[in-house]
Design an enzyme around this catalytic site. Structure first.
Site, PDB file in Angstrom:
ATOM      1  N   GLY A  57      60.543  -1.437  80.777  1.00  0.00           N
ATOM      2  CA  GLY A  57      60.894  -0.099  81.439  1.00  0.00           C
ATOM      3  C   GLY A  57      59.839   0.249  82.415  1.00  0.00           C
ATOM      4  CG  ASP A  58      58.066   3.264  82.102  1.00  0.00           C
ATOM      5  OD1 ASP A  58      58.776   4.188  82.609  1.00  0.00           O
ATOM      6  OD2 ASP A  58      57.342   3.267  81.180  1.00  0.00           O
ATOM      7  CB  ALA A  78      63.329   6.525  80.360  1.00  0.00           C
ATOM      8  N   GLY A  79      62.106   8.221  82.360  1.00  0.00           N
ATOM      9  CA  GLY A  79      61.971   8.914  83.506  1.00  0.00           C
ATOM     10  C   GLY A  79      61.845   7.914  84.653  1.00  0.00           C
ATOM     11  CG  HIS A  80      64.452   6.458  87.282  1.00  0.00           C
ATOM     12  ND1 HIS A  80      64.144   5.210  86.662  1.00  0.00           N
ATOM     13  CD2 HIS A  80      65.783   6.708  87.079  1.00  0.00           C
ATOM     14  CE1 HIS A  80      65.170   4.587  86.234  1.00  0.00           C
ATOM     15  NE2 HIS A  80      66.101   5.394  86.253  1.00  0.00           N
ATOM     16  CB  THR A  89      61.148   9.782  74.101  1.00  0.00           C
ATOM     17  OG1 THR A  89      62.659   9.571  73.937  1.00  0.00           O
ATOM     18  CG2 THR A  89      60.483   8.550  74.516  1.00  0.00           C
ATOM     19  CB  THR A 112      66.632   2.006  74.313  1.00  0.00           C
ATOM     20  OG1 THR A 112      67.102   3.334  74.118  1.00  0.00           O
ATOM     21  CG2 THR A 112      67.571   1.285  74.921  1.00  0.00           C
ATOM     22  CG  LEU A 138      51.302  -7.430  94.923  1.00  0.00           C
ATOM     23  CD1 LEU A 138      51.013  -8.130  93.776  1.00  0.00           C
ATOM     24  CD2 LEU A 138      51.698  -8.091  96.189  1.00  0.00           C
ATOM     25  CB  SER A 163      57.118  -2.061  95.804  1.00  0.00           C
ATOM     26  OG  SER A 163      56.790  -0.779  95.874  1.00  0.00           O
ATOM     27  N   GLY A 172      53.371   0.329  97.245  1.00  0.00           N
ATOM     28  CA  GLY A 172      53.179   1.817  97.186  1.00  0.00           C
ATOM     29  C   GLY A 172      54.296   2.711  96.566  1.00  0.00           C
TER      30      GLY A 172
HETATM   31  P1  GDP Z   1      61.386   3.574  86.606  1.00  0.00           P
HETATM   32  O1  GDP Z   1      61.837   4.298  85.354  1.00  0.00           O
HETATM   33  O2  GDP Z   1      61.719   2.134  86.426  1.00  0.00           O
HETATM   34  O3  GDP Z   1      62.169   4.085  87.640  1.00  0.00           O
HETATM   35  O4  GDP Z   1      59.751   3.571  86.679  1.00  0.00           O
HETATM   36  P2  GDP Z   1      58.962   4.898  86.598  1.00  0.00           P
HETATM   37  O5  GDP Z   1      59.299   5.863  87.689  1.00  0.00           O
HETATM   38  O6  GDP Z   1      58.597   5.340  85.159  1.00  0.00           O
HETATM   39  O7  GDP Z   1      57.538   4.145  86.924  1.00  0.00           O
HETATM   40  C1  GDP Z   1      57.199   3.545  87.900  1.00  0.00           C
HETATM   41  C2  GDP Z   1      55.974   4.438  88.661  1.00  0.00           C
HETATM   42  O8  GDP Z   1      55.331   3.610  89.675  1.00  0.00           O
HETATM   43  C3  GDP Z   1      56.395   5.748  89.399  1.00  0.00           C
HETATM   44  O9  GDP Z   1      55.278   6.642  89.127  1.00  0.00           O
HETATM   45  C4  GDP Z   1      56.327   5.235  90.725  1.00  0.00           C
HETATM   46  O10 GDP Z   1      56.069   6.455  91.787  1.00  0.00           O
HETATM   47  C5  GDP Z   1      55.403   4.214  91.031  1.00  0.00           C
HETATM   48  N1  GDP Z   1      55.312   3.404  91.673  1.00  0.00           N
HETATM   49  C6  GDP Z   1      56.649   2.637  92.220  1.00  0.00           C
HETATM   50  N2  GDP Z   1      56.475   1.353  92.622  1.00  0.00           N
HETATM   51  C7  GDP Z   1      55.255   1.507  93.043  1.00  0.00           C
HETATM   52  C8  GDP Z   1      54.317   0.654  93.856  1.00  0.00           C
HETATM   53  O11 GDP Z   1      54.635  -0.518  94.425  1.00  0.00           O
HETATM   54  N3  GDP Z   1      52.925   1.027  93.958  1.00  0.00           N
HETATM   55  C9  GDP Z   1      52.416   2.035  93.383  1.00  0.00           C
HETATM   56  N4  GDP Z   1      51.286   2.272  93.191  1.00  0.00           N
HETATM   57  N5  GDP Z   1      53.247   2.887  92.550  1.00  0.00           N
HETATM   58  C10 GDP Z   1      54.505   2.629  92.536  1.00  0.00           C
END
Ligand code: GDP
Length: 424
Positions: free
Chosen positions: A12-13, A39-41, A130, A240, A333, A413, A415
């Site tokens: 996850g995450d 969970a959170g995106h 959680t 989960t 990356l 990705s 950023g």
């Molecule tokens: P998800 O639940 O799979 O959507 O993932 P999360 O949102 O919990 O965690 C991913 C975190 O990494 C978030 O804070 C995104 O903003 C950040 N993120 C995603 N892709 C990149 C990336 O390529 N580089 C960086 N530095 N941060 C990223």
């Protein structure tokens, strides 16, 4: 690309939300098909920075219909709070762009309470929940002891059903845990405060999806968590309580006959994991602290520091297999840019023997990682937008991951922002 699922390959995450946010441009409908608000995106786009828990990540695109399918744990209270928070940031959420399946089951107030009571009972053997009520919710769903969201439309039926459930649930709350019983007054209040609020969003999402497919619309299925947290294929019991795999998407969306043409698996360039359970590549101390800070690895829902380590080829290859991924998005990356040498876990040693197969969960506690190193690139890559502009060492790293997991990496990705992506 017609229908597509975006799923997590790891724990996850991985950055699924940022990939859904990027790719929704090409889709008409986005469906969440499992899991709940546990969970959170995190999504960053021109509208701001958002932490989504239950809302599909297509909510920011005008004209996209977002669906919470029948496989989702619909927590009316959390959902309503999230809708209000996202609306307050200027995003329109209406019954036109958000639809909740009338067949989705409702997470009831006692589910959250039971989650906390059981984790407290488990003490140092806890699963790392959680405490959003997800495990008690799914247990009750499969025992046929919760209500479907559509019942909100039939109050007489709803209240008589809730009264039966309350009588049954109070036996557990008071008898097993010594907690206070719930009353019908509390449940009536809950229906008034939250159930009524989500009522305008309810519909037969199966019909909507079938019509969308008939009319040539594109459907994107959005998963929560990752392969290793799948109830059947993950690191049980530290999983989960639902299926995080793409194969579950048709069932959990309301459209069991849906065809999925592409499965985009999201892989993080290193490993992270929230909560308890075996995590073979885990780092501790200063090394872990540095990576956690570089990747800002703190849970979007709980703020808990995530456990971190190098990329795990064994677990990731297994995750790709389980998802039947057809394309990979490698995220974060850019976070590895500070490392002179990049560690990779190529195999495990289990009971004195080397293996590249992901072991049965009970053997994971014994597994030790075999670590090799690749050259780092030593510069900021977050502004790179073309594959050929990436430093050679970074390209080699991506190619090594691709070879090890046996699936094409079509997105890299660099950023968190929508545009920080390299297409390959
Ligand atoms: P998800 O639940 O799979 O959507 O993932 P999360 O949102 O919990 O965690 C991913 C975190 O990494 C978030 O804070 C995104 O903003 C950040 N993120 C995603 N892709 C990149 C990336 O390529 N580089 C960086 N530095 N941060 C990223």
């Amino acid at each position: 690309m017609s229908n597509c699922a975006i799923v997590g390959i790891n724990w996850g995450d991985e950055g699924k939300g940022r990939m859904v946010d990027l790719l929704t441009e090409k889709f008409n409908v986005v469906v969440r098909y499992q899991g709940g608000g546990n969970a959170g995106h995190t999504v960053i786009n021109e509208k701001g920075k958002f932490a989504l828990h239950l809302l599909p990540s297509g909510i920011f695109r005008d004209g996209v219909i977002n669906i919470l399918g029948n496989g989702v744990a619909v927590d009316a209270e959390s959902l309503w709070n999230e809708i209000e928070a996202v609306r307050a940031q200027g995003v329109a959420i209406t019954p036109e762009n958000l639809k909740i399946s009338d067949r989705a089951s409702l997470l009831l107030p006692w589910h959250r309470e039971l989650d906390s009571l059981e984790e407290a009972r488990l003490a140092d053997k806890k699963y790392g929940s959680t405490k959003q009520g997800i495990a008690p919710f799914y247990s009750d769903k499969y025992q046929k002891k919760t209500v479907m969201a559509g019942e909100l439309l039939y109050p007489d039926h709803l209240f008589s059903h809730l009264a039966d459930l309350l009588e049954w649930k109070n036996l557990t709350l008071t008898g097993v845990y010594g907690a206070k019983p719930y009353t019908m007054e509390q449940m009536t209040e809950w229906v008034k405060n939250y159930g009524e609020k989500i009522k305008p969003f309810l519909c037969d999402t199966g019909e909507l999806l079938q019509n969308a497919q008939k009319n040539g619309k594109r459907i994107l299925f959005e998963a929560q968590l990752g392969s290793l947290r799948d109830l059947d294929y993950g690191i049980y019991p530290y999983t989960t309580s639902s299926n995080t795999t793409a194969a579950y998407a048709p069932i959990g969306s309301g459209f069991p006959g849906a065809r999925i043409d592409e499965v985009i698996g999201v892989v993080k360039a290193y490993s992270t994991c929230v909560g308890e359970g075996p995590f073979t590549c885990e780092w501790f101390g200063k090394e872990a602290e540095e990576l956690r800070e570089a990747g800002f690895e703190y849970g979007a829902k709980t703020g808990r520091p995530r456990r971190v380590g190098p990329i795990d080829f064994v677990a990731t290859r297994y995750g790709v297999e389980v998802q039947a991924a057809t394309n990979i998005a490698l995220t974060k990356l850019d976070v590895l840019s500070y490392m002179k040498k990049i560690p990779i876990c190529t195999r495990y040693i289990v009971n004195g023997k080397e293996t590249d197969r992901f072991p049965f969960p009970a053997l994971l506690a014994e597994a030790k990682p075999v670590i090799e190193y690749m050259d780092g690139w030593g510069c900021d890559i977050s502004k790179v937008r073309r594959w050929e502009d990436l430093p050679e060492a970074a390209r080699r790293y991506v190619e090594a991951v691709e070879k090890a997991i046996g699936c094409h990496i079509g997105y890299v990705s660099v950023g968190p922002e929508r545009e920080s992506i390299i297409l390959r």
